[in-house]
Write an enzyme that holds these catalytic residues in place. Sequence first.
Site, PDB file in Angstrom:
ATOM      1  N   ARG A   1     -21.079  54.213  42.262  1.00 48.65           N
ATOM      2  CA  ARG A   1     -20.198  54.677  43.491  1.00 48.65           C
ATOM      3  C   ARG A   1     -18.922  53.889  43.701  1.00 48.65           C
ATOM      4  O   ARG A   1     -18.457  53.962  44.684  1.00 48.65           O
ATOM      5  CB  ARG A   1     -21.109  54.743  44.871  1.00 48.65           C
TER       6      ARG A   1
ATOM      7  N   ARG B   1       5.472  61.903  46.480  1.00 52.01           N
ATOM      8  CA  ARG B   1       5.154  61.436  45.163  1.00 52.01           C
ATOM      9  C   ARG B   1       5.539  62.448  44.084  1.00 52.01           C
ATOM     10  O   ARG B   1       5.579  62.094  43.043  1.00 52.01           O
ATOM     11  CB  ARG B   1       3.492  61.341  45.237  1.00 52.01           C
TER      12      ARG B   1
ATOM     13  N   GLU C   1       9.789  57.927  30.546  1.00 56.48           N
ATOM     14  CA  GLU C   1       9.136  57.712  31.978  1.00 56.48           C
ATOM     15  C   GLU C   1       9.906  56.887  32.589  1.00 56.48           C
ATOM     16  O   GLU C   1      10.038  56.636  33.858  1.00 56.48           O
ATOM     17  CB  GLU C   1       7.841  57.419  31.836  1.00 56.48           C
TER      18      GLU C   1
ATOM     19  N   HIS D   1       8.560  67.011  34.507  1.00 55.73           N
ATOM     20  CA  HIS D   1       7.320  67.502  34.068  1.00 55.73           C
ATOM     21  C   HIS D   1       6.915  69.121  33.923  1.00 55.73           C
ATOM     22  O   HIS D   1       5.926  69.373  33.245  1.00 55.73           O
ATOM     23  CB  HIS D   1       6.395  66.826  34.944  1.00 55.73           C
TER      24      HIS D   1
ATOM     25  N   HIS E   1       3.702  63.043  25.093  1.00 56.43           N
ATOM     26  CA  HIS E   1       3.927  63.330  26.464  1.00 56.43           C
ATOM     27  C   HIS E   1       5.397  62.978  26.822  1.00 56.43           C
ATOM     28  O   HIS E   1       6.267  63.830  27.405  1.00 56.43           O
ATOM     29  CB  HIS E   1       2.998  62.696  27.393  1.00 56.43           C
TER      30      HIS E   1
ATOM     31  N   ASN F   1       7.432  63.781  39.106  1.00 56.72           N
ATOM     32  CA  ASN F   1       7.292  65.005  38.475  1.00 56.72           C
ATOM     33  C   ASN F   1       8.444  65.365  37.733  1.00 56.72           C
ATOM     34  O   ASN F   1       8.424  66.405  37.234  1.00 56.72           O
ATOM     35  CB  ASN F   1       6.363  66.072  39.047  1.00 56.72           C
TER      36      ASN F   1
ATOM     37  N   GLU G   1       0.138  62.065  46.986  1.00 54.38           N
ATOM     38  CA  GLU G   1       0.713  63.258  46.371  1.00 54.38           C
ATOM     39  C   GLU G   1       0.960  64.500  47.418  1.00 54.38           C
ATOM     40  O   GLU G   1       0.598  65.568  46.790  1.00 54.38           O
ATOM     41  CB  GLU G   1       0.694  63.831  44.999  1.00 54.38           C
TER      42      GLU G   1
ATOM     43  N   LYS H   1      -4.010  57.005  39.829  1.00 57.07           N
ATOM     44  CA  LYS H   1      -4.627  58.262  39.421  1.00 57.07           C
ATOM     45  C   LYS H   1      -5.484  58.106  38.028  1.00 57.07           C
ATOM     46  O   LYS H   1      -5.110  57.375  37.191  1.00 57.07           O
ATOM     47  CB  LYS H   1      -3.457  59.261  38.944  1.00 57.07           C
TER      48      LYS H   1
ATOM     49  N   LYS I   1       7.904  53.097  41.396  1.00 60.09           N
ATOM     50  CA  LYS I   1       6.622  53.853  41.524  1.00 60.09           C
ATOM     51  C   LYS I   1       5.965  53.270  42.715  1.00 60.09           C
ATOM     52  O   LYS I   1       5.517  53.871  43.548  1.00 60.09           O
ATOM     53  CB  LYS I   1       5.948  53.815  40.307  1.00 60.09           C
TER      54      LYS I   1
ATOM     55  N   HIS J   1       5.520  69.992  30.682  1.00 63.61           N
ATOM     56  CA  HIS J   1       4.227  69.968  30.294  1.00 63.61           C
ATOM     57  C   HIS J   1       4.092  71.430  29.628  1.00 63.61           C
ATOM     58  O   HIS J   1       3.195  71.605  28.818  1.00 63.61           O
ATOM     59  CB  HIS J   1       3.463  70.158  31.693  1.00 63.61           C
TER      60      HIS J   1
HETATM   61  N1  LIG Z   1      -2.690  57.970  35.554  1.00 59.91           N
HETATM   62  C1  LIG Z   1      -1.623  58.345  35.708  1.00 59.91           C
HETATM   63  O1  LIG Z   1      -0.993  58.132  36.477  1.00 59.91           O
HETATM   64  C2  LIG Z   1      -0.934  58.771  34.309  1.00 59.91           C
HETATM   65  C3  LIG Z   1       0.570  58.812  34.208  1.00 59.91           C
HETATM   66  C4  LIG Z   1       1.004  59.106  33.173  1.00 59.91           C
HETATM   67  C5  LIG Z   1       0.200  59.504  31.971  1.00 59.91           C
HETATM   68  N2  LIG Z   1      -1.076  59.377  32.054  1.00 59.91           N
HETATM   69  C6  LIG Z   1      -2.005  59.546  30.888  1.00 59.91           C
HETATM   70  O2  LIG Z   1      -1.654  58.744  30.125  1.00 59.91           O
HETATM   71  C7  LIG Z   1      -2.117  59.173  28.602  1.00 59.91           C
HETATM   72  C8  LIG Z   1      -1.115  58.712  27.610  1.00 59.91           C
HETATM   73  O3  LIG Z   1      -0.863  57.288  27.735  1.00 59.91           O
HETATM   74  P1  LIG Z   1      -0.423  56.761  26.457  1.00 59.91           P
HETATM   75  O4  LIG Z   1       1.253  57.243  26.214  1.00 59.91           O
HETATM   76  O5  LIG Z   1      -0.174  55.117  26.800  1.00 59.91           O
HETATM   77  O6  LIG Z   1      -1.070  56.813  25.101  1.00 59.91           O
HETATM   78  P2  LIG Z   1      -2.406  56.342  24.633  1.00 59.91           P
HETATM   79  O7  LIG Z   1      -2.980  55.495  25.474  1.00 59.91           O
HETATM   80  O8  LIG Z   1      -2.958  57.321  23.752  1.00 59.91           O
HETATM   81  O9  LIG Z   1      -1.573  55.228  23.575  1.00 59.91           O
HETATM   82  C9  LIG Z   1      -0.909  55.788  22.646  1.00 59.91           C
HETATM   83  C10 LIG Z   1      -1.398  55.291  21.275  1.00 59.91           C
HETATM   84  O10 LIG Z   1      -0.559  53.847  20.850  1.00 59.91           O
HETATM   85  C11 LIG Z   1      -1.834  53.106  20.589  1.00 59.91           C
HETATM   86  N3  LIG Z   1      -1.529  51.823  21.199  1.00 59.91           N
HETATM   87  C12 LIG Z   1      -2.009  51.486  22.589  1.00 59.91           C
HETATM   88  N4  LIG Z   1      -1.410  50.404  22.693  1.00 59.91           N
HETATM   89  C13 LIG Z   1      -0.989  49.650  21.706  1.00 59.91           C
HETATM   90  C14 LIG Z   1      -0.454  48.573  21.198  1.00 59.91           C
HETATM   91  N5  LIG Z   1      -0.066  47.365  22.049  1.00 59.91           N
HETATM   92  N6  LIG Z   1      -0.051  48.311  19.937  1.00 59.91           N
HETATM   93  C15 LIG Z   1      -0.383  49.198  18.829  1.00 59.91           C
HETATM   94  N7  LIG Z   1      -0.952  50.484  19.384  1.00 59.91           N
HETATM   95  C16 LIG Z   1      -1.373  50.853  20.781  1.00 59.91           C
HETATM   96  C17 LIG Z   1      -3.209  53.908  21.013  1.00 59.91           C
HETATM   97  O11 LIG Z   1      -4.142  53.386  20.490  1.00 59.91           O
HETATM   98  C18 LIG Z   1      -2.850  55.153  21.086  1.00 59.91           C
HETATM   99  O12 LIG Z   1      -2.680  55.592  19.558  1.00 59.91           O
HETATM  100  C19 LIG Z   1      -2.272  60.478  28.851  1.00 59.91           C
HETATM  101  O13 LIG Z   1      -3.682  60.894  28.752  1.00 59.91           O
HETATM  102  C20 LIG Z   1      -1.655  60.973  30.287  1.00 59.91           C
HETATM  103  O14 LIG Z   1      -2.469  61.990  30.961  1.00 59.91           O
HETATM  104  C21 LIG Z   1      -1.593  58.944  33.091  1.00 59.91           C
HETATM  105 ZN   LIG Z   2       4.516  62.035  32.754  1.00 58.50          ZN
END
Ligand SMILES: NC(=O)c1ccc[n+]([C@@H]2O[C@H](COP(=O)([O-])OP(=O)(O)OC[C@H]3O[C@@H](n4cnc5c(N)ncnc54)[C@H](O)[C@@H]3O)[C@@H](O)[C@H]2O)c1
Ligand SMILES: [Zn+2]
Length: 377
Positions: free
Chosen positions: A130, A249, A194, A256, A274, A253, A245, A152, A235, A260
Amino acid sequence: MTQPLRPTDPIVVNVALGSRAYDIVIGRGLLASLGARIAALRPGAATLIVTDENVARHHLKAAQASLCAANIRTGEIVLVPGEQAKSWRILESLCEGILAARIERGDLVIALGGGVVGDLAGFAAAVSRRGLDYVQVPTTLLGQVDSSVGGKTAINSSHGKNLIGAFHQPVLVIADTALLDTLPPREFRAGYAELAKYGLLGDAAFFAWLEANWRELFAGGAAREHAIAVSCRAKAAIVARDERETGDRALLNLGHTFGHAFEAACGFSDRLLHGEAIALGMALAFEFSTRRSLLPKAEADRVTAHLAAVGLPTQIKDIVGGVPTVETLMNLVAQDKKVKRGKLTFILARGIGAAFVVLDVDAAEVESFLAEKLAKR
Ligand SMILES: NC(=O)c1ccc[n+]([C@@H]2O[C@H](COP(=O)([O-])OP(=O)(O)OC[C@H]3O[C@@H](n4cnc5c(N)ncnc54)[C@H](O)[C@@H]3O)[C@@H](O)[C@H]2O)c1
Ligand SMILES: [Zn+2]
């Protein structure tokens, strides 16, 4: 905007959320201090590192060594990399893994990875026993400026991305900018979209600074820490005003809604990451704003020029492997931001650094804009 600090000083940004407030610590080489920082924050706590195979290969040993040096019990769960991991199946195994590792209330889950690991580990922490506390150690640029901040957490559903999740703030974020040295350049660029977003949505001086300093940021100089700190501050301020949001917030976007739609049209594949979709989406949002005479065309051109200069897509023709139809895009836009009686919510701009929320954009206007863009390519 603040001046860059000396490169050796970690920068601390506080996310002011009352009893759920936490620090984001930013600096080169901070992973070595993970154990000491956790010991200071939560004496006696056990930990479990959640990471993925790519990150583990480069950085898991250093994280473990730091915890070990501080006499902190730890274990690890290493996931298969990629967005597919944000599923019920992996969430289930992660929660079971957390319980099997005897992580209890007062202990800590550590998310060592990009946004995928952060979203998954954060959600698993939110629902296991929990609600367990967790620490974010973001290893992608997107993670350091966006996903690790704000609480998030989510997995994906067959109905869409991030539809099953929770707001669950971390207790600490450690952004070691040296971890980004091993990130594939394309992933770094995607995260940069971003980061540039914070300039575009609310800080013209920061955007101008990025135009002048982006090369140093990519190369790993002190500009990197500074830019990440400015982004986190931006942020954090927005999240502190509107954690769930309901208003402001939504500014985050920017780019986005269009982004998207293109991302979904490419099947969330590596045809368009992304951040790349967001770069394209922001360029289109500024262009759309000029069509509404909200700002001079030269200003929108400046946005496009900068994003293109760092190697991000800004034109529909930049998408590899074919382009979706207007109908497909409009369906996706509608799904993303629920059309209310033919009206869409969009983030538009009166200039660089002056984005605002518009609740009643006519779907027909968006459609004709996209049709024009598609015809031009
Ligand atoms: N929670 C939020 O507020 C929020 C905001 C934006 C995005 N997201 C989410 O984040 C995700 C995308 O995140 P991302 O772009 O970091 O992608 P990811 O976590 O998939 O990482 C991208 C790639 O880089 C590799 N990698 C990561 N760090 C590394 C490093 N230091 N050295 C070598 N390789 C490395 C990973 O293994 C992966 O293959 C999506 O699922 C999206 O929905 C969440
Ligand atoms: Zn984004």
